[in-house]
Design a protein around this motif. Structure first.
Motif, PDB file in Angstrom:
ATOM      1  N   HIS A 248       0.811  -1.213   0.000  1.00  0.00           N
ATOM      2  CA  HIS A 248       0.000   0.000   0.000  1.00  0.00           C
ATOM      3  C   HIS A 248       0.845   1.264   0.000  1.00  0.00           C
ATOM      4  O   HIS A 248       0.376   2.340  -0.397  1.00  0.00           O
ATOM      5  N   GLU A 249       2.113   1.145   0.429  1.00  0.00           N
ATOM      6  CA  GLU A 249       3.001   2.303   0.393  1.00  0.00           C
ATOM      7  C   GLU A 249       3.249   2.759  -1.042  1.00  0.00           C
ATOM      8  O   GLU A 249       3.579   3.919  -1.287  1.00  0.00           O
ATOM      9  N   ALA A 250       3.086   1.840  -1.984  1.00  0.00           N
ATOM     10  CA  ALA A 250       3.334   2.167  -3.386  1.00  0.00           C
ATOM     11  C   ALA A 250       2.108   2.699  -4.099  1.00  0.00           C
ATOM     12  O   ALA A 250       2.229   3.376  -5.119  1.00  0.00           O
ATOM     13  N   TYR A 251       0.889   2.404  -3.587  1.00  0.00           N
ATOM     14  CA  TYR A 251      -0.287   2.851  -4.315  1.00  0.00           C
ATOM     15  C   TYR A 251      -1.190   3.824  -3.558  1.00  0.00           C
ATOM     16  O   TYR A 251      -2.048   4.465  -4.170  1.00  0.00           O
ATOM     17  N   THR A 252      -1.015   3.986  -2.259  1.00  0.00           N
ATOM     18  CA  THR A 252      -1.856   4.938  -1.525  1.00  0.00           C
ATOM     19  C   THR A 252      -1.692   6.345  -2.074  1.00  0.00           C
ATOM     20  O   THR A 252      -2.664   7.113  -2.165  1.00  0.00           O
ATOM     21  N   MET A 253      -0.483   6.704  -2.471  1.00  0.00           N
ATOM     22  CA  MET A 253      -0.244   8.050  -3.001  1.00  0.00           C
ATOM     23  C   MET A 253      -0.989   8.278  -4.314  1.00  0.00           C
ATOM     24  O   MET A 253      -1.341   9.412  -4.646  1.00  0.00           O
ATOM     25  N   LEU A 254      -1.236   7.205  -5.076  1.00  0.00           N
ATOM     26  CA  LEU A 254      -2.017   7.341  -6.298  1.00  0.00           C
ATOM     27  C   LEU A 254      -3.457   7.754  -5.967  1.00  0.00           C
ATOM     28  O   LEU A 254      -4.034   8.642  -6.596  1.00  0.00           O
ATOM     29  N   LEU A 255      -4.017   7.084  -4.961  1.00  0.00           N
ATOM     30  CA  LEU A 255      -5.382   7.411  -4.549  1.00  0.00           C
ATOM     31  C   LEU A 255      -5.475   8.842  -4.037  1.00  0.00           C
ATOM     32  O   LEU A 255      -6.451   9.554  -4.286  1.00  0.00           O
ATOM     33  N   ALA A 256      -4.438   9.290  -3.327  1.00  0.00           N
ATOM     34  CA  ALA A 256      -4.429  10.651  -2.785  1.00  0.00           C
ATOM     35  C   ALA A 256      -4.382  11.699  -3.887  1.00  0.00           C
ATOM     36  O   ALA A 256      -4.757  12.854  -3.660  1.00  0.00           O
ATOM     37  N   CYS A 257      -3.932  11.304  -5.065  1.00  0.00           N
ATOM     38  CA  CYS A 257      -3.851  12.238  -6.189  1.00  0.00           C
ATOM     39  C   CYS A 257      -5.006  12.059  -7.169  1.00  0.00           C
ATOM     40  O   CYS A 257      -4.946  12.550  -8.301  1.00  0.00           O
ATOM     41  N   GLY A 258      -6.039  11.346  -6.750  1.00  0.00           N
ATOM     42  CA  GLY A 258      -7.236  11.262  -7.575  1.00  0.00           C
ATOM     43  C   GLY A 258      -7.279  10.135  -8.573  1.00  0.00           C
ATOM     44  O   GLY A 258      -8.167  10.103  -9.429  1.00  0.00           O
TER      45      GLY A 258
END
Length: 266
Positions: free
Chosen positions: A137-147
């Motif tokens: 999740h450390e690799a994809y949570t930031m994607l969700l945070a950017c929409g």
């Protein structure tokens, strides 16, 4: 209006430099291994070239290596390959590949993270090149945070798509009885991407996180107008005004990105 929508760069000189976002549509930039690799070649790292134009770099212990194989006649223009083995010249424990059309800044950030992991492992009793405790999740949570959108399939994969639909990251979270890469990413139309990346099972999640962070970074990329992929130009934004000289047309100016991802830049 239709022509401008199709190619908003059409009034710029081919060599005019612009600063563009998002990164996944910017084009490769200068394909130069010495711009991609941050390795200290004056401190034991090896650099080799072949008559065919292939370039290799390897760690002093020869357990980690990376290679650029240009193939200008093919769609991806060649391949960047990264691999690591438990013993020198042994079988690969994991492998990462990128098309040569991948933005060079993203490649640089991935190799910088690899170098950091290598140096940390060399000076500690842990080897995160092969046993990385970082959670996916450390690799994809930031994607969700950017929409970026998120979808999950029953085949054990989850996919994250950029807001423009022209970039994606796929994670195979169920690895039992499955083949293929654990992570896959692309930029451009999914059916005909500008570039693709594949990261095998065992590739350090910390490196994947560095990749996604660079992918969504709000730091714009410098590109010559002629080098920006044509078919998705209408989805690019000018992140800073181009110089007045040689510019009779303009690109939309990007608003300040929300929740921009962390990332390095060259």
């Amino acid at each position: 209006m239709p022509d401008q929508l199709r190619d908003p760069f059409k009034d710029l000189a081919p060599d005019q430099t612009v600063m563009v976002l998002p990164r996944h549509l910017a084009g490769p930039g200068t394909t130069d291994p010495l711009m991609v690799w941050p390795f200290p070649f004056d401190d034991g790292w090896h650099l080799h070239t072949t008559d065919e134009g292939m370039v290799f770099a390897s760690s002093p212990c020869v357990r980690m290596w990376t290679r650029f194989a240009p193939e200008p006649e093919k769609r991806g223009k060649g391949t960047w390959t990264i691999s690591a083995s438990h013993v020198p010249f042994g079988p690969s424990a994991w492998e990462i590949t990128f098309d040569a059309t991948t933005p060079v800044e993203i490649l640089h950030d991935v190799h910088t993270e690899l170098l950091d992991l290598y140096l940390e492992s060399r000076h500690s009793d842990q080897n995160h090149l092969f046993d990385d405790p970082t959670a996916p999740h450390e690799a994809y949570t930031m994607l969700l945070a950017c929409g970026w959108s998120h979808s999950v399939k029953t085949d054990g994969t989850q996919t994250f798509l950029a807001p423009d639909g022209l970039g994606g990251v796929q994670h195979r979270y169920a690895t039992t009885g499955s083949d293929g890469p654990t992570w896959r990413a692309w930029g451009g139309y999914p059916s005909e991407p500008h570039w693709q990346a594949h990261l095998s099972l065992g590739a350090p999640t910390t490196v994947v996180a560095a990749f996604t962070a660079s992918l969504i970074s709000a730091v714009p990329l410098h590109r010559a107008a002629k080098d920006v992929p044509f078919h998705t130009r209408h989805d690019l934004y000018l992140a800073a005004p181009a110089p007045a000289k040689q510019t009779s047309g303009t690109l939309p100016v990007a608003p300040p990105p929300k929740n921009a991802g962390r990332g390095r830049s060259l």
